[in-house]
Design an enzyme around this catalytic site. Structure first.
Site, mmCIF file in Angstrom:
data_model
loop_
_atom_site.group_PDB
_atom_site.id
_atom_site.type_symbol
_atom_site.label_atom_id
_atom_site.label_comp_id
_atom_site.label_asym_id
_atom_site.label_seq_id
_atom_site.Cartn_x
_atom_site.Cartn_y
_atom_site.Cartn_z
ATOM 1 N N GLY A 11 0.823 -1.207 0.000
ATOM 2 C CA GLY A 11 0.000 0.000 0.000
ATOM 3 C C GLY A 11 0.850 1.246 0.000
ATOM 4 N N LEU A 13 2.645 4.103 -2.833
ATOM 5 C CA LEU A 13 1.991 4.849 -3.912
ATOM 6 C C LEU A 13 1.486 3.926 -5.008
ATOM 7 C CD1 LEU A 13 4.374 7.900 -4.221
ATOM 8 C CD2 LEU A 13 1.976 7.913 -3.525
ATOM 9 N N SER A 254 20.506 16.363 1.415
ATOM 10 C CA SER A 254 20.280 16.894 0.077
ATOM 11 C C SER A 254 21.590 17.377 -0.544
ATOM 12 C CB SER A 254 19.301 18.055 0.134
ATOM 13 O OG SER A 254 19.339 18.761 -1.077
ATOM 14 N N ARG A 301 26.980 12.907 -9.394
ATOM 15 C CA ARG A 301 26.655 12.017 -8.276
ATOM 16 C C ARG A 301 27.430 10.715 -8.235
ATOM 17 N NH1 ARG A 301 20.413 10.841 -7.149
ATOM 18 N NH2 ARG A 301 19.672 12.425 -8.588
HETATM 19 C C1 LIG Z 1 14.656 8.892 1.440
HETATM 20 C C2 LIG Z 1 14.035 8.713 0.090
HETATM 21 C C3 LIG Z 1 13.675 9.821 -0.669
HETATM 22 C C4 LIG Z 1 13.084 9.661 -1.916
HETATM 23 N N1 LIG Z 1 12.724 10.779 -2.619
HETATM 24 C C5 LIG Z 1 12.131 10.624 -3.828
HETATM 25 C C6 LIG Z 1 11.711 11.772 -4.565
HETATM 26 O O1 LIG Z 1 11.878 12.918 -4.133
HETATM 27 N N2 LIG Z 1 11.116 11.584 -5.754
HETATM 28 C C7 LIG Z 1 10.897 10.345 -6.265
HETATM 29 O O2 LIG Z 1 10.330 10.256 -7.347
HETATM 30 N N3 LIG Z 1 11.275 9.244 -5.576
HETATM 31 C C8 LIG Z 1 11.884 9.340 -4.383
HETATM 32 N N4 LIG Z 1 12.265 8.219 -3.693
HETATM 33 C C9 LIG Z 1 11.900 6.890 -4.203
HETATM 34 C C10 LIG Z 1 10.440 6.566 -3.894
HETATM 35 O O3 LIG Z 1 10.096 7.086 -2.631
HETATM 36 C C11 LIG Z 1 10.130 5.073 -3.852
HETATM 37 O O4 LIG Z 1 10.692 4.455 -4.946
HETATM 38 C C12 LIG Z 1 8.626 4.823 -3.884
HETATM 39 O O5 LIG Z 1 7.997 5.523 -2.834
HETATM 40 C C13 LIG Z 1 8.280 3.353 -3.801
HETATM 41 O O6 LIG Z 1 6.870 3.205 -3.719
HETATM 42 P P1 LIG Z 1 6.157 1.806 -3.836
HETATM 43 O O7 LIG Z 1 4.704 2.057 -3.896
HETATM 44 O O8 LIG Z 1 6.749 1.006 -4.930
HETATM 45 O O9 LIG Z 1 6.532 1.013 -2.506
HETATM 46 P P2 LIG Z 1 6.568 1.430 -0.961
HETATM 47 O O10 LIG Z 1 6.088 2.788 -0.698
HETATM 48 O O11 LIG Z 1 7.901 1.020 -0.494
HETATM 49 O O12 LIG Z 1 5.488 0.476 -0.318
HETATM 50 C C14 LIG Z 1 5.659 -0.910 -0.237
HETATM 51 C C15 LIG Z 1 4.408 -1.505 0.345
HETATM 52 O O13 LIG Z 1 4.499 -2.913 0.291
HETATM 53 C C16 LIG Z 1 4.179 -3.474 1.529
HETATM 54 N N5 LIG Z 1 4.903 -4.725 1.664
HETATM 55 C C17 LIG Z 1 6.216 -4.972 1.460
HETATM 56 N N6 LIG Z 1 6.492 -6.265 1.670
HETATM 57 C C18 LIG Z 1 5.322 -6.862 2.000
HETATM 58 C C19 LIG Z 1 4.946 -8.186 2.349
HETATM 59 N N7 LIG Z 1 5.821 -9.178 2.388
HETATM 60 N N8 LIG Z 1 3.653 -8.413 2.650
HETATM 61 C C20 LIG Z 1 2.728 -7.417 2.630
HETATM 62 N N9 LIG Z 1 3.041 -6.156 2.298
HETATM 63 C C21 LIG Z 1 4.322 -5.883 1.998
HETATM 64 C C22 LIG Z 1 4.535 -2.430 2.534
HETATM 65 O O14 LIG Z 1 3.783 -2.605 3.704
HETATM 66 C C23 LIG Z 1 4.160 -1.150 1.797
HETATM 67 O O15 LIG Z 1 2.798 -0.879 1.968
HETATM 68 C C24 LIG Z 1 12.866 8.359 -2.440
HETATM 69 C C25 LIG Z 1 13.231 7.262 -1.687
HETATM 70 C C26 LIG Z 1 13.828 7.414 -0.456
HETATM 71 C C27 LIG Z 1 14.249 6.208 0.299
#
Ligand SMILES: Cc1cc2nc3c(=O)[nH]c(=O)nc-3n(C[C@H](O)[C@H](O)[C@H](O)COP(=O)(O)OP(=O)(O)OC[C@H]3O[C@@H](n4cnc5c(N)ncnc54)[C@H](O)[C@@H]3O)c2cc1C
Ligand code: SF4
Ligand code: SF4
Ligand code: FES
Lengths: 660, 282
Positions: A11, A13, A254, A301
């Site tokens: 859950g 984005l 940053s 970078r």
């Molecule tokens: C510090 C930081 C700053 C960042 N800044 C930026 C930015 O400015 N701009 C940008 O574009 N990107 C940025 N990123 C990258 C971006 O935030 C991530 O790539 C993105 O939010 C990932 O989203 P997601 O929905 O794929 O997974 P996540 O948000 O990681 O969510 C994963 C979900 O899966 C669930 N999950 C995982 N394993 C299991 C399991 N075994 N069983 C059940 N549920 C599970 C978790 O509970 C969670 O709900 C940044 C990353 C970091 C670390």
């Protein structure tokens, strides 16, 4: 016959965007997450989200150029069609988030404000204060709650995905549900789903400390891989040059700190124990300024990461003998610093306890993002290039029609589906968009794009594909019970592993110690600088850790809210995924994007403009194959950010703008 | 200046503690343990070597790898909730030296600067304990449903941009939108009491965070379409009138959410709403 449901695991984005889109299409959704979805790792993102916008457009920018930059940044390792479709959608996605109430920063005329980000000459990054990821996640969380209140989405929070439920073999293999565990009661059970979407995020914890959240183990992806899903470009791991080392995690600093005049140095004397402020100027080694007189601290970078890594790991010159160097602002006027960098300096002070206005910060590169992930496919859109296109100059008309549907066909069943039918991968766990490096602020975009665009594909597949002719609701219960039993006995094995009958602090079989050693090894061998021999050594270390893991001993045998069990199980899966990452790095005998091999320093398109595909063998080993990238829209150029004197002037200096 | 251990230590005192922190010392972590709902609680203490910049989470990680108490008894790793480790997800909230705050941003140097100093970790008291320091905060999210904390959009298809908004309004909404559902404001509130029975959540005091979310969405051009629904809910039992104005909430909010302003604004909106309802009979 009951209606077929869709299971979404994750859950963040990506998972929430998918849940909202699929539920809106009238298909009921079961949403699983290890944490309340509002606390998913996506909250960490600070910087922003990219999209072409009216101002940039009138300056000559276009969706096409965003597409071009993304490919160029990714060093041409991404299939081009999905990237084109993503950038075409980007402006619409921003509009949608805006309608959902995201408090995007505003100009005096009430338009959405924009900032400059790495990899572009145009302002194309939208942001909401210093917490863009949090604000976007909350907007989608709110829409999800709305559908939940209407009974269209069912949340299963604090449930951990354990294994996919599949039927058939090879090409006919199909995913029909999942097995999961309630992290509180420890109950394990299976759920039926016409389709399963994995949106489980990245795998930073394989590298021990990273900028990721504590649940980003990659465990979920590894479990799918072990059940036959392919894992692609695993070796492509992005490292951020300036992270703040912490005892528990690495936090981003940053790059604007360097942009504003921050100087990077270590004491000239190895193991110097004096306080930074007591070391006189001549006894400081400003190694970036010495080695790169032109760019100094503002080298790109990846170079910055490599040099800092080299000083600490290879030369052992890190501050206090540790993996850290000084990023020094203390020579500057404190008032100026407060004005320009107040927010980020506060973060440093909050977590480290030192005031960077007076004491040099300690930083080190930190694992940040995984470009690699589960392999997915798609149906190309209607665009058929007549000719290849080279450099796209600002102001030129886009050679590719920037219309939605040009890159990928909306609603095709297989968009972002893995090699197992009915199993999809969205968000960071999907390998599709960022090639060999990701541009700042493109990840949030790819996550939401996956959910909204390919969510339609999931709904269509469930309505018209295999789940229609052969509903999962009519499958034999035995199919599901088998996987429940498999996971049940795996848990029992772990719990019976000798809780309490040995010294719990003995690292040999301690899951936390094994996890720690895994992180240290992977960070040393498989991040900033790689070599063949070092990766071989890493694989041997993985063998040793795997051997020790066989006898893993848990210090908690409880059948209630046992976090040690969950972690220990994940360590086993992390070891398996680590092998894909290290082995991919070993076989990719070139340097491309974030993958830098000192023994193969150049990019080698004929041999390696190819996707690394890892397949799991039942004996635990991994078979790697290289599959050509689909690249018929834009011709690959050399990625030379500031590398040649000619391009120095025209390329944006990434470091002077906020990146994360 | 004397060393401030108490929960009411000020930021200045904590900074002062930091400067006198002794290198190479150990801290005594006193942890309130509980094996599960309905089980008796107990205290366990652990001696943890302090690294520079160490926070409470790092102590708990150390204990997980070395689960042996000061008395030499082998025990289990401490169960706790955590996510971002950057004070932005709200997960790791617990009572530290008696005060609710995030454990990830709690530096040991600020609370236990000298050799052998004690730091006390307990679960929040306004939510049922699941195990050890991990509590069940489902009610906190349920209250967001109660006030319909969302913008009722027409759907996710491309329908153009959202409403325009001035930088001032954006800033106000942003300040409220930073609420990370941590629960500190509820822990501190005298009117908010533990309510293990889910059936009574709908009529128990909703809490400052949800009142503030109602104001957030009432202040959005499309969000205000549901304004009356929200105000009606906040007029019901458990609504804004149960707030006793103690203002504890705003003092403890780690994100600086303007909670008392929100309570006042919603109080006014509710009054107007009840007049209109009275006179129009709706
Ligand atoms: C510090 C930081 C700053 C960042 N800044 C930026 C930015 O400015 N701009 C940008 O574009 N990107 C940025 N990123 C990258 C971006 O935030 C991530 O790539 C993105 O939010 C990932 O989203 P997601 O929905 O794929 O997974 P996540 O948000 O990681 O969510 C994963 C979900 O899966 C669930 N999950 C995982 N394993 C299991 C399991 N075994 N069983 C059940 N549920 C599970 C978790 O509970 C969670 O709900 C940044 C990353 C970091 C670390
Ligand atoms: S002002 Fe109201 S909500 Fe805040 S602490 Fe006091 S009673 Fe609770
Ligand atoms: S208002 Fe503040 S204290 Fe209350 S839940 Fe939100 S962030 Fe936490
Ligand atoms: S872990 Fe997210 S706030 Fe502390």
């Amino acid at each position: 016959m009951s209606q077929e449901r869709v299971i979404i695991v994750g859950g963040g984005l990506a998972g929430l965007a998918a849940a909202v889109r699929i539920a809106e299409d009238g298909v009921p959704v079961d949403l699983f997450s290890m944490v309340p979805v509002k606390r998913s790792h996506s909250v960490c993102a600070q910087g922003g989200i990219n999209a072409c916008n009216e101002v940039a457009r009138q300056q000559g920018y276009s969706e096409y150029q965003h597409f071009d930059e993304t490919l160029y940044g990714g060093d041409y390792l991404a299939d081009q069609n999905p990237v084109l479709e993503m950038t075409n959608w980007a402006p619409k996605i921003i509009d949608l988030l805006d309608r959902m109430g995201v408090p995007f920063n505003r100009t005096p005329e009430q338009n959405r404000d924009l900032r400059l980000f790495g990899g572009s000459l145009f302002k194309r990054t939208h942001f909401a204060g210093a917490t863009t990821g949090q604000q976007l996640l909350y907007a989608l969380d709110e829409q999800t709650r709305r559908f939940e209140a209407e009974g269209r989405i069912t949340k299963h929070e604090f449930w951990e995905f354990l294994w996919p439920v599949t039927v058939g073999e090879g090409e006919d293999k199909r995913c029909v549900g999942i097995t999961a565990q309630d992290m509180r009661t420890m109950q394990i059970r299976s759920f039926r789903g016409g389709a399963v979407v994995m949106a489980t995020g990245g795998c930073g914890l394989i590298f021990g400390k990273s900028t990721n959240s504590v649940i980003c183990t990659g465990g979920a992806a590894s479990r799918c891989y072990q059940d036959g899903a392919w894992y692609a470009n695993g070796e492509m791991i992005q490292v951020h040059p300036t992270a703040i080392p912490g005892a528990d995690k690495l936090r981003l600093m940053s790059e604007s700190a360097r942009g504003e005049g921050g100087r990077v140095w270590v004491p000239r004397k190895k193991g110097d124990t004096r306080k930074a402020t007591d070391i006189p100027e001549p006894e400081r080694l400003y190694f970036l300024e010495e080695k790169y007189p032109d760019y100094g601290n503002l080298v790109p970078r990846d170079i910055a990461s490599r040099e800092i890594f080299d000083i600490c790991v290879n030369q052992g010159m890190g501050v206090s003998g540790q993996n850290q160097v000084y990023l020094d602002l203390s020579h500057m006027d404190p008032d100026y610093l407060t004005r320009k960098l107040g927010g980020i300096l506060e973060i440093y002070e909050k977590f480290v306890g030192d005031d960077p206005r007076h004491t040099p910060m300690r930083i080190f590169p930190g694992v940040h993002y995984s470009m690699g992930g589960m392999w997915t496919t798609y149906t190309p859109g209607s665009y058929e290039p007549r000719a290849r296109h080279g450099v796209h100059n600002p102001g030129d008309a886009a050679p590719v029609d920037t219309e939605v549907g040009r890159g990928m066909e909306l609603g095709a069943h297989n968009n972002m589906m893995t090699n197992i039918s009915g199993l999809y991968a969205f968000g960071e766990v999907n390998f599709a968009f960022h090639g060999a490096t990701r541009l700042g602020a493109n990840a949030l975009l790819s996550c939401i794009f996956d959910g909204l665009f390919s969510g339609v594909s999931v709904a269509n597949y469930v309505r018209d594909g295999a789940p229609k002719s052969d509903p999962t609701s009519e499958l034999d219960q035995g199919v599901f019970d088998r996987v429940t039993a498999q996971e049940q006995s795996k848990m029992e094995r772990l719990l019976a592993s000798g809780v309490g009958d040995s010294d719990p602090t003995d690292p040999t079989h301690n899951p936390y110690a094994i996890g720690h050693e895994l992180g240290v090894e992977m960070t040393a061998a498989s991040t900033v600088v790689k070599t063949g021999p070092r990766l071989e050594q890493c694989l041997t270390k993985l063998d040793e850790l795997t051997e020790r893991y066989q006898g893993v001993r848990l210090s908690d045998g409880s059948m209630w809210t046992n976090q040690t069990l969950s972690y220990a199980r994940a360590v086993g899966d992390m070891l398996i995924l680590a092998r894909v990452i290290a082995q991919g790095g070993l076989l990719r005998k070139e340097s491309r994007g974030s993958h830098y091999r000192t023994d193969y320093p150049d990019r080698d398109d004929p041999n390696f403009m190819k996707t690394t595909i890892g397949r799991f063998n039942p004996d635990g080993t991994c078979s790697i194959e290289f599959k050509p990238v689909r690249a018929d829209l834009v011709e690959a150029r050399a990625r030379t950010y500031g590398g040649s004197s000619k391009s120095k002037k025209s390329e944006p200096r990434q470091e002077t703008v906020a990146t994360s | 200046m004397a060393i401030a251990y108490a929960h009411e230590s000020t930021a200045d005192q904590r900074r002062a503690n930091r400067t006198r922190a002794v290198e190479g010392r150990t801290v005594l972590c006193r942890v309130r343990r509980c094996d599960g709902p309905g089980k008796a609680g107990r205290w366990e203490s652990f001696k943890v070597p302090v690294e520079p910049g160490m926070n409470v989470i790092a102590c708990l990680k150390h204990i997980a790898q070395n689960p042996v108490t000061v008395d030499g008894n082998t025990t289990t790793p401490v169960v706790y909730d955590a996510g971002c480790l950057e004070e932005v997800c709200g997960a790791c909230t617990m009572l530290i030296n008696g005060m609710a705050r995030q454990s990830c941003s709690c530096l040991i140097d600020e609370y236990a600067p000298l050799e052998g100093d004690t730091i006390t970790l307990e679960p929040m008291t306004k939510f049922p304990v699941i195990r050890d320091l991990w509590v069940d905060r489902a009610r906190l999210f349920q209250s967001l449903t109660r006030v319909k904390a969302w913008v009722p959009i027409d759907g996710t298809y491309a329908l153009g941009a959202g409403p325009k908004e001035s930088p001032e309004v954006q800033q106000d909404r942003y300040d409220m939108s930073e609420c990370m559902s941590c629960g500190c404001c509820l822990e501190a509130c005298p009117q908010f009491t533990i309510e293990p029975d889910e059936a009574s959540w709908d009529t128990s005091f909703i809490g400052a965070h949800a009142i503030s979310q109602a104001r957030l969405f009432n202040g959005h051009a499309t969000g205000k379409e549901l304004k009356n629904d929200r105000l009606d809910e906040l007029m019901n039992p458990g609504g804004v009138s149960e707030c006793g104005n103690a203002q504890n909430c705003v003092k403890v909010c780690p994100k600086g959410v303007p909670l008392t302003e929100s309570i006042a604004t919603i109080g006014r909106q509710v009054t107007i709403r009840s007049f209109t309802r009275f006179f129009s009979g709706k």
